[in-house]
Design a protein around this motif. Structure first.
Motif, PDB file in Angstrom:
ATOM      1  N   TYR A 241       0.891  -1.105   0.017  1.00 58.44           N
ATOM      2  CA  TYR A 241       0.000  -0.079  -0.027  1.00 58.44           C
ATOM      3  C   TYR A 241       0.860   1.152   0.137  1.00 58.44           C
TER       4      TYR A 241
ATOM      5  N   GLN B 192       0.919   5.590   0.926  1.00 55.76           N
ATOM      6  CA  GLN B 192       0.104   6.653   1.426  1.00 55.76           C
ATOM      7  C   GLN B 192       0.814   7.818   1.227  1.00 55.76           C
TER       8      GLN B 192
ATOM      9  N   ASN C  58      -0.797  12.974   4.209  1.00 51.48           N
ATOM     10  CA  ASN C  58      -2.033  13.525   4.557  1.00 51.48           C
ATOM     11  C   ASN C  58      -3.208  12.870   3.613  1.00 51.48           C
ATOM     12  N   LYS C  59      -2.870  11.980   3.364  1.00 55.22           N
ATOM     13  CA  LYS C  59      -3.877  10.887   2.608  1.00 55.22           C
ATOM     14  C   LYS C  59      -4.151   9.582   3.047  1.00 55.22           C
ATOM     15  N   GLY C  60      -5.194   9.108   2.595  1.00 58.78           N
ATOM     16  CA  GLY C  60      -5.506   7.670   2.893  1.00 58.78           C
ATOM     17  C   GLY C  60      -4.525   6.510   2.349  1.00 58.78           C
ATOM     18  N   LEU C  61      -4.681   5.268   2.528  1.00 56.14           N
ATOM     19  CA  LEU C  61      -3.852   4.320   1.898  1.00 56.14           C
ATOM     20  C   LEU C  61      -4.431   3.700   0.602  1.00 56.14           C
TER      21      LEU C  61
ATOM     22  N   LEU D  14      -3.949   0.677  -2.471  1.00 56.94           N
ATOM     23  CA  LEU D  14      -3.476  -0.376  -2.692  1.00 56.94           C
ATOM     24  C   LEU D  14      -2.375  -0.284  -4.091  1.00 56.94           C
TER      25      LEU D  14
ATOM     26  N   PHE E 103       3.926   0.598   2.546  1.00 58.82           N
ATOM     27  CA  PHE E 103       3.570  -0.243   3.714  1.00 58.82           C
ATOM     28  C   PHE E 103       3.604  -1.703   2.948  1.00 58.82           C
TER      29      PHE E 103
ATOM     30  N   TYR F 209     -10.833  15.950  10.207  1.00 57.77           N
ATOM     31  CA  TYR F 209     -10.249  16.398  11.551  1.00 57.77           C
ATOM     32  C   TYR F 209     -11.105  16.795  12.667  1.00 57.77           C
TER      33      TYR F 209
ATOM     34  N   LYS G 130       3.937   6.793  12.095  1.00 56.22           N
ATOM     35  CA  LYS G 130       2.986   6.076  10.901  1.00 56.22           C
ATOM     36  C   LYS G 130       2.844   4.667  11.015  1.00 56.22           C
TER      37      LYS G 130
ATOM     38  N   PHE H   7      -8.014   5.112  10.731  1.00 54.82           N
ATOM     39  CA  PHE H   7      -8.397   4.841   9.411  1.00 54.82           C
ATOM     40  C   PHE H   7      -9.652   3.842   9.544  1.00 54.82           C
TER      41      PHE H   7
ATOM     42  N   VAL I 259      -9.029  -8.051   0.021  1.00 52.61           N
ATOM     43  CA  VAL I 259      -8.383  -6.718  -0.281  1.00 52.61           C
ATOM     44  C   VAL I 259      -9.102  -5.665   0.312  1.00 52.61           C
ATOM     45  N   ALA I 260      -8.135  -4.740   1.277  1.00 53.43           N
ATOM     46  CA  ALA I 260      -8.809  -3.548   2.077  1.00 53.43           C
ATOM     47  C   ALA I 260      -8.917  -2.557   1.441  1.00 53.43           C
TER      48      ALA I 260
ATOM     49  N   PHE J 147      -9.377   1.559   2.008  1.00 55.21           N
ATOM     50  CA  PHE J 147      -9.436   2.350   3.439  1.00 55.21           C
ATOM     51  C   PHE J 147      -9.960   3.861   3.080  1.00 55.21           C
ATOM     52  N   GLY J 148     -10.493   4.404   4.147  1.00 56.23           N
ATOM     53  CA  GLY J 148     -10.729   5.746   4.118  1.00 56.23           C
ATOM     54  C   GLY J 148      -9.931   6.745   4.007  1.00 56.23           C
ATOM     55  N   GLN J 149     -10.213   8.059   3.930  1.00 56.61           N
ATOM     56  CA  GLN J 149      -8.908   8.966   4.028  1.00 56.61           C
ATOM     57  C   GLN J 149      -8.486   9.180   5.463  1.00 56.61           C
ATOM     58  N   GLY J 150      -9.106   8.766   6.476  1.00 55.77           N
ATOM     59  CA  GLY J 150      -8.500   9.127   7.842  1.00 55.77           C
ATOM     60  C   GLY J 150      -9.176  10.216   8.583  1.00 55.77           C
TER      61      GLY J 150
ATOM     62  N   ARG K  18      -7.977  12.600  11.660  1.00 58.68           N
ATOM     63  CA  ARG K  18      -6.791  12.907  12.278  1.00 58.68           C
ATOM     64  C   ARG K  18      -7.448  13.517  13.796  1.00 58.68           C
TER      65      ARG K  18
END
Lengths: 116, 115
Positions: free
Chosen positions: A36, A38, A41-44, A46, A90, B10, B41, B90, B103-104, B106-109, B111
């Motif tokens: 993955y 990143q 400041n962004k998501g992950l 694939l 990652f 945020y 990280k 996340f 397969v996963a 992900f969202g943008q997270g 903070r």
């Protein structure tokens, strides 16, 4: 049990030169493996996945990875780095198959910087 | 048409407060997750739900309580926030493939900063 070790916390390359990000894994099974990326400041996102169909896996943006069971490695490579490749990468391992395979185990990440 | 969306992006709050983070996926996946990314990280799984049932609960303080009202949503509620809860959280979802593996996505997270 499964684990993944990314051998370099930081890799710095010049634009246009090859990229090598190293990953070794440990798993009680034949694992499923992923890379993955990143961006800051962004998501992950694939990049690619190993599904046991082929040991050399091609991903997005010119990246590829080779699964080597004898070396328990899944290194990520790209022939020519681009500035936009600068990001955290990652390596991820999980047990094979679907079903009860729910858990992804992440490596600690490798920060790739690309110099002009 | 975001696949996995989290709100808020945020969140700044004081110690001791209670807060929630929401997550929704429109991929039709059967499994959803919460991961915590610390300041170095490192990503560590917290919870996983499959078809609204809790299947993974890593060593997480019971101040954290996930709730999955349906397969498409997995919310995270945190009570009595502490400074050490500051991190990026996340949300992710996955579905077993025809040939596997899962397969996963992900969202943008989110903070979270606790002051």
């Amino acid at each position: 049990a499964q684990s993944v070790t990314q051998l370099d916390s930081h890799v710095s390359v010049s634009e246009g030169t090859p990229v090598l990000l190293r990953c070794n894994y440990s798993s009680s099974y034949s694992p499923s493996l992923f890379w993955y990326v990143q961006h800051p400041n962004k998501g992950l996102q694939l990049l690619l996945k190993y599904t046991s169909a082929a040991t050399l896996v091609k991903g997005i943006n010119g990246f590829e990875a080779e699964f080597k069971k004898s070396e328990t490695s899944f290194h990520l490579t790209k022939p020519s780095a681009h500035m936009s490749d600068a990001a955290e990468y990652f390596c991820v391992v999980s047990a094979p198959g679907g079903g009860s395979n729910y858990k992804l185990t992440f490596g600690k990440g490798t920060l790739l910087t690309v110099n002009p | 048409d975001t696949a996995v969306s989290q709100t808020p992006k945020y969140l700044v709050t004081q110690m001791g407060n209670d807060k929630s983070i929401k997550c929704e996926q429109n991929l039709g996946h059967d499994t959803m997750y919460w991961y915590k990314q610390d300041s170095k990280k490192f990503l560590k799984i917290m919870f996983s739900y499959n078809n609204k049932e809790l299947i993974i609960n890593e060593t997480v303080p019971n101040r954290f309580s996930p709730k999955s009202p349906d397969k498409a949503h997995l919310n995270l509620h945190i009570n009595s926030l502490e400074l050490g809860d500051s991190a990026v959280y996340f949300c992710a979802s996955s579905q077993v493939g025809v040939r596997g593996p899962r397969v996963a996505f992900f969202g943008q997270g989110t903070r979270l900063t606790v002051v």
